[in-house]
Design a protein around this motif. Structure first.
Motif, PDB file in Angstrom:
ATOM      1  N   MET A 198      -9.465   2.300   5.709  1.00  0.00           N
ATOM      2  CA  MET A 198      -8.464   2.617   4.831  1.00  0.00           C
ATOM      3  C   MET A 198      -6.847   2.808   5.366  1.00  0.00           C
ATOM      4  SD  MET A 198      -9.121   5.954   2.533  1.00  0.00           S
ATOM      5  CE  MET A 198      -7.359   6.073   2.033  1.00  0.00           C
ATOM      6  N   ILE A 199      -7.360   3.729   6.302  1.00  0.00           N
ATOM      7  CA  ILE A 199      -5.957   4.224   7.510  1.00  0.00           C
ATOM      8  C   ILE A 199      -5.453   2.955   8.101  1.00  0.00           C
ATOM      9  CG2 ILE A 199      -5.197   5.604   9.122  1.00  0.00           C
ATOM     10  CD1 ILE A 199      -6.888   7.733   7.844  1.00  0.00           C
ATOM     11  N   ARG A 200      -6.272   2.445   8.695  1.00  0.00           N
ATOM     12  CA  ARG A 200      -6.042   1.202   9.869  1.00  0.00           C
ATOM     13  C   ARG A 200      -7.162   0.106   9.955  1.00  0.00           C
ATOM     14  NH1 ARG A 200      -4.458   3.581  15.299  1.00  0.00           N
ATOM     15  NH2 ARG A 200      -6.541   4.061  15.287  1.00  0.00           N
ATOM     16  N   THR A 245      -6.114  -0.843   6.970  1.00  0.00           N
ATOM     17  CA  THR A 245      -6.058  -0.893   5.471  1.00  0.00           C
ATOM     18  C   THR A 245      -7.193  -1.843   4.703  1.00  0.00           C
ATOM     19  OG1 THR A 245      -4.493  -2.526   4.847  1.00  0.00           O
ATOM     20  CG2 THR A 245      -3.685  -0.207   5.543  1.00  0.00           C
ATOM     21  N   GLU A 268      -6.733  -3.350   1.872  1.00  0.00           N
ATOM     22  CA  GLU A 268      -5.936  -4.440   1.415  1.00  0.00           C
ATOM     23  C   GLU A 268      -5.764  -5.657   2.261  1.00  0.00           C
ATOM     24  OE1 GLU A 268      -5.697  -1.169  -1.162  1.00  0.00           O
ATOM     25  OE2 GLU A 268      -5.317  -1.158   0.876  1.00  0.00           O
ATOM     26  N   ARG A 269      -5.235  -5.264   3.685  1.00  0.00           N
ATOM     27  CA  ARG A 269      -5.117  -6.376   4.578  1.00  0.00           C
ATOM     28  C   ARG A 269      -6.372  -6.848   5.078  1.00  0.00           C
ATOM     29  NH1 ARG A 269      -1.687  -4.558   9.881  1.00  0.00           N
ATOM     30  NH2 ARG A 269      -0.198  -4.862   8.054  1.00  0.00           N
ATOM     31  N   SER A 282      -3.605  11.949   7.220  1.00  0.00           N
ATOM     32  CA  SER A 282      -3.994  11.017   8.211  1.00  0.00           C
ATOM     33  C   SER A 282      -3.890  11.767   9.558  1.00  0.00           C
ATOM     34  CB  SER A 282      -3.015   9.687   8.101  1.00  0.00           C
ATOM     35  OG  SER A 282      -3.562   9.049   9.278  1.00  0.00           O
ATOM     36  N   ILE A 284     -12.156   0.730  -2.379  1.00  0.00           N
ATOM     37  CA  ILE A 284     -11.772   0.016  -0.943  1.00  0.00           C
ATOM     38  C   ILE A 284     -12.831  -0.695  -0.338  1.00  0.00           C
ATOM     39  CG2 ILE A 284     -11.845   1.026   1.484  1.00  0.00           C
ATOM     40  CD1 ILE A 284     -10.088   3.433   0.440  1.00  0.00           C
TER      41      ILE A 284
END
Length: 368
Positions: free
Chosen positions: A66-68, A70, A72-73, A117, A134
Motif C-alpha cells: 500500500m505504501i510502495r 500502492t 491502486e497502481r 510511513s 487493498i
C-alpha cells in the motif's frame, strides 16, 4: 474460468492431515509452506525459480504494497499476479503484524491503526475496511482479516483488549469483504489471537467461527515465545478449529517448528527464515544447518546437502558458496536462497508422504 475455493482432506495420521486447497489461481497441496514475497518478490528469486522448488502459493503484504508502489497502481497494472508474473495462488497478510512490529510509528484506536510511513513519514490510516480494499485491489486469492497482534510479553488485560479489538475488526473485515462483488475461488481467513492464554485463544476462535470464515489462522506466535509455549497453544486451540477448514500458523518457522505444528494438525505456514537465512549465509539441510561463512567450508568440495536435487546443490560446492557469501556477491544470496526454499518444499513433501503412509520414520530419521 475461476475455480471455486475449497479445502479437502485426503489423508490423516493422528492429528496431522494431508489435503488440497483450490483457489481461483489453481490448487496446492497441504501441509504447505508459502515463501514470503512481502514486496511483490520472493527476495533473490525469480518467480519461475520459486515455482520450480515446488511452491504453488506465495505471500504478499498489504502494508508494504500500500505504501510502495500502492495497491491502486498495482490494480491499474493488472493486479498483483500479473504485476509480479506469478499466475498461481497469492495470500496477502493484512498489515496487522506491522501494527506491532512498527509500533513506534503506530497509534491504534477502534477505527484502525494510524501509521507513519517508514519510507517518508507520511501519515496513513489503515482500517479493517481499507485493508480489505487493498487486498481486493491487489487481487489476493486469500485475504486475511485486519487484526491487532501484540507482543507475548503483554499483560493478560492488554492481550484481552487486543483480542477483543481484533474480533471487532474481524467482523468489519468480513462485512467489507462481502461488500465487493462475489468472486469464485477467493477466500477470507480469520485470525485467532489471545497471546499465550488458552482461555483467550478459545474465546477468539469461537467468536470468529460465529462470524464464519473460509479458513482460520493462528496469529501472535513466533514473536519470542519458546517452542514449548507455541506447541502448548496449538494443542489447546486446534481442537476448536473446524476440521473442514484450513489451519494456518502465521510466521512459522524453522523446520522443527513446522514438523511439530504439522503433527498437531496445522496445514499452512509462511516465514521469512529461509530467504533471510539464505542471504545471510545459512543453509538448511537434512538434520541440521550449514553456516557457510565458517572457514571450515573454504575448501569443502561437497554440495550443501548431498540428498538435495536443487540447482544449487547439483552445480555448486560449499567452497564456492563460502567465497560468494564472504565476498558479498549477489549470486551467493541467490543460490543459498534457492536451496533453502527448495529444502522447505522438500520437507513439506516428506511431511505429506509421512501422513499419507502413516509412517514418520522419514521425518524422524532425515530431518530431525
Amino acid at each position: 474460468m475461476s475455480h471455486q475455493f475449497f479445502f479437502k482432506v485426503s489423508n490423516t495420521s493422528k492429528n496431522s492431515r494431508k489435503g488440497i486447497i483450490q483457489t481461483a489461481h489453481g490448487d496446492f497441496p497441504t501441509p504447505c509452506f508459502m515463501p514470503v514475497g512481502t514486496q511483490a518478490t520472493v527476495k533473490a528469486m525469480r518467480p519461475e525459480d520459486v515455482l520450480n522448488t515446488g511452491a504453488k502459493v506465495i505471500l504478499g503484504n498489504t502494508y508494504h504494497l500500500m505504501i510502495r508502489p500502492t495497491a491502486e497502481r498495482i490494480n491499474r497494472l493488472g493486479g498483483l499476479h500479473k504485476f509480479m508474473n506469478w499466475p498461481h495462488t497469492i495470500l496477502t497478510d493484512s498489515g496487522g503484524f506491522q501494527v506491532m512490529s512498527l509500533s513506534s510509528l503506530t497509534k491504534v484506536t477502534k477505527a484502525g491503526a494510524e501509521f507513519r510511513s517508514h519510507i517518508d513519514g507520511k501519515k496513513i490510516m489503515l482500517s479493517p475496511e481499507r485493508s480489505i480494499e487493498i487486498q481486493y485491489l491487489l487481487g489476493s486469492d486469500i485475504t486475511m482479516i485486519f487484526d491487532q497482534c501484540i507482543r507475548n510479553s503483554s499483560s493478560k488485560d492488554d492481550t484481552e483488549k487486543a483480542m477483543n479489538l481484533s474480533l471487532e475488526w474481524a467482523l468489519r473485515s468480513k462485512i467489507s469483504y462481502l461488500s465487493y462483488q462475489s468472486r469464485p475461488g477467493y477466500a477470507i481467513f480469520g485470525i485467532i489471537q489471545g497471546g499465550l492464554y488458552p482461555d483467550l485463544r478459545e474465546k477468539s476462535a469461537q467468536e470468529l467461527i460465529k462470524i464464519g470464515f473460509d479458513g482460520y489462522a493462528i496469529g501472535g506466535l513466533a514473536v519470542g515465545e519458546t517452542q514449548e509455549e507455541m506447541f502448548s497453544i496449538l494443542d489447546s486451540i486446534v481442537p476448536f478449529i473446524p476440521v473442514d477448514k484450513p489451519r494456518y500458523l502465521m510466521g512459522v518457522g524453522k523446520p522443527k517448528d513446522i514438523i511439530g505444528a504439522v503433527k498437531r494438525g496445522i496445514d499452512m505456514f509462511d516465514c521469512v527464515i529461509p530467504t533471510r537465512s539464505g542471504r545471510n549465509g545459512q543453509a538448511f539441510i537434512r538434520k541440521g544447518v550449514v553456516n557457510i561463512r565458517n572457514t571450515v567450508y573454504a575448501e569443502d568440495m561437497n554440495p550443501l546437502d548431498k540428498m538435495c536435487i536443487c540447482y544449487t546443490c547439483q552445480n555448486y560446492t560449499r567452497a564456492y558458496l563460502h567465497h560468494l557469501i564472504k565476498s558479498k556477491e549477489i549470486l551467493g544470496a541467490v543460490l543459498m536462497t534457492q536451496h533453502n526454499i527448495h529444502y522447505y518444499q522438500d520437507l513439506m513433501q516428506d511431511l505429506r508422504d509421512s501422513i499419507k503412509n502413516n509412517n514418520w520414520e522419514m521425518i524422524d530419521n532425515i530431518h530431525l
